[in-house]
Write an enzyme that holds these catalytic residues in place. Structure first.
Site, PDB file in Angstrom:
ATOM      1  CG  ASN A 244      -3.486   3.527   7.503  1.00  0.00           C
ATOM      2  OD1 ASN A 244      -4.708   3.566   7.402  1.00  0.00           O
ATOM      3  ND2 ASN A 244      -2.679   3.878   6.517  1.00  0.00           N
ATOM      4  N   PRO A 245      -5.432   0.460   9.288  1.00  0.00           N
ATOM      5  CG  PRO A 245      -7.522   0.052  10.238  1.00  0.00           C
ATOM      6  CD  PRO A 245      -6.397   1.062  10.224  1.00  0.00           C
TER       7      PRO A 245
ATOM      8  CG  PHE B 261      -1.842   1.132   1.354  1.00  0.00           C
ATOM      9  CD1 PHE B 261      -3.024   1.133   0.643  1.00  0.00           C
ATOM     10  CD2 PHE B 261      -1.566   2.211   2.178  1.00  0.00           C
ATOM     11  CE1 PHE B 261      -3.922   2.187   0.741  1.00  0.00           C
ATOM     12  CE2 PHE B 261      -2.444   3.266   2.287  1.00  0.00           C
ATOM     13  CZ  PHE B 261      -3.631   3.262   1.567  1.00  0.00           C
TER      14      PHE B 261
END
Length: 290
Positions: free
Chosen positions: A197-198, A102
């Site tokens: 920060n899922p 990500f």
């Protein structure tokens, strides 16, 4: 007149201004949100200089112009700018990123900063869903934490995390699933700061091509309501944090009430607070362990 930093040979050089203008037009037509900025970053990357020094350059060699046009075409195809540059800026760091991990976002810098401010010298900090390591490495870089544990389950993301963490001896990389209630059980009641920060975007939400085509889906989408990972993270945080320990969780802008509500309903947290990002959208929630 600006000085050209590259030796001139007019027969083999192209003026930078029209090449940049063409790049901006191509990126704008492709729907890129910041066409001028992206074109300038790509030009600076090709030239091997900082973006700020573009003002000192008035021309490109033919091979540089060709490379720039190729990168612009890929960016117009909505390949993330950070993938083309090979790095993503996050606070004071340049993190290696690419396929399988990500790409950290500027808004997450706020959560990292909140955690850094609450990290005392020698503290134990846990970063769940670490990805590229943006939060964990920023904590290690900007605080005197004694121990920073970065947890990630994706094999592909772990490669980037380990690469980025290689220069930070205080950072420990742990391969694990943050929904496992027994994760880091040896640290129950000992963690000073826990940040996460899922994946939190509700399934089915339309996202930009840079996200849908390049960010791993498991790092973006968090179930039907976007809270599938956040719920067990809250329970895990309650187990890991010492009394008075600090918790911060990033969330989707539709969760401005839901995540603080989950923290309050758990009963093991106090000082539950909702935070907005710089655009005024709900972005993360914080609390302290009772």
């Amino acid at each position: 007149m600006p000085r050209d930093e590259h030796p001139r040979n007019d027969a083999d050089r192209t003026r930078l201004a029209p090449v940049l203008a063409s790049a901006v037009a191509e990126l704008s037509a492709a729907g890129v949100s910041s066409p001028r900025v992206d074109a300038e970053w790509l030009a600076a990357h090709v030239l091997g200089i900082s973006r700020g020094r573009l003002l000192l350059v008035d021309s490109l060699r033919a091979d540089e112009a060709d490379r720039l046009r190729g990168l612009v075409a890929r960016r117009a195809g909505r390949v993330p700018l950070q993938h083309l540059l090979g790095t993503a800026a996050f606070r004071h760091l340049e993190l290696a990123v690419g396929d399988g991990v990500f790409t950290p976002r500027p808004e997450t810098e706020l959560l990292a900063g909140w955690g850094i401010e609450r990290t005392a010298p020698g503290a134990t900090v846990v970063d769940l869903c670490s990805g590229s390591g943006a939060i964990a490495l920023s904590v290690a870089d900007e605080s005197a934490a004694g121990r920073v544990i970065a947890v990630e389950r994706s094999t592909a993301a772990l490669e980037w995390l380990r690469r980025n963490a290689s220069g930070f001896p205080a950072v420990e990389v742990v391969e694990a699933d943050v929904t496992d209630p027994d994760l880091l059980s040896d640290l129950h009641g000992q963690v000073d700061v826990l940040l996460c920060n899922p994946p939190y975007v509700p399934d089915g939400t339309v996202v930009p091509p840079e996200v849908s085509d390049h960010d791993p889906a498991e790092a973006v989408f968090g179930g039907a309501d976007g809270l599938t990972v956040i719920r067990p993270v809250i329970a895990l945080a309650a187990a890991l944090l010492r009394p008075g320990g600090a918790l911060g969780i990033e969330h989707d802008d539709v969760h401005g009430a839901a995540v603080p509500g989950l923290l309050a309903a758990d009963g093991r947290f106090t000082e539950v607070t909702a935070h907005q990002d710089l655009t005024g959208r709900p972005r993360y929630a914080t609390a302290r362990r009772r």
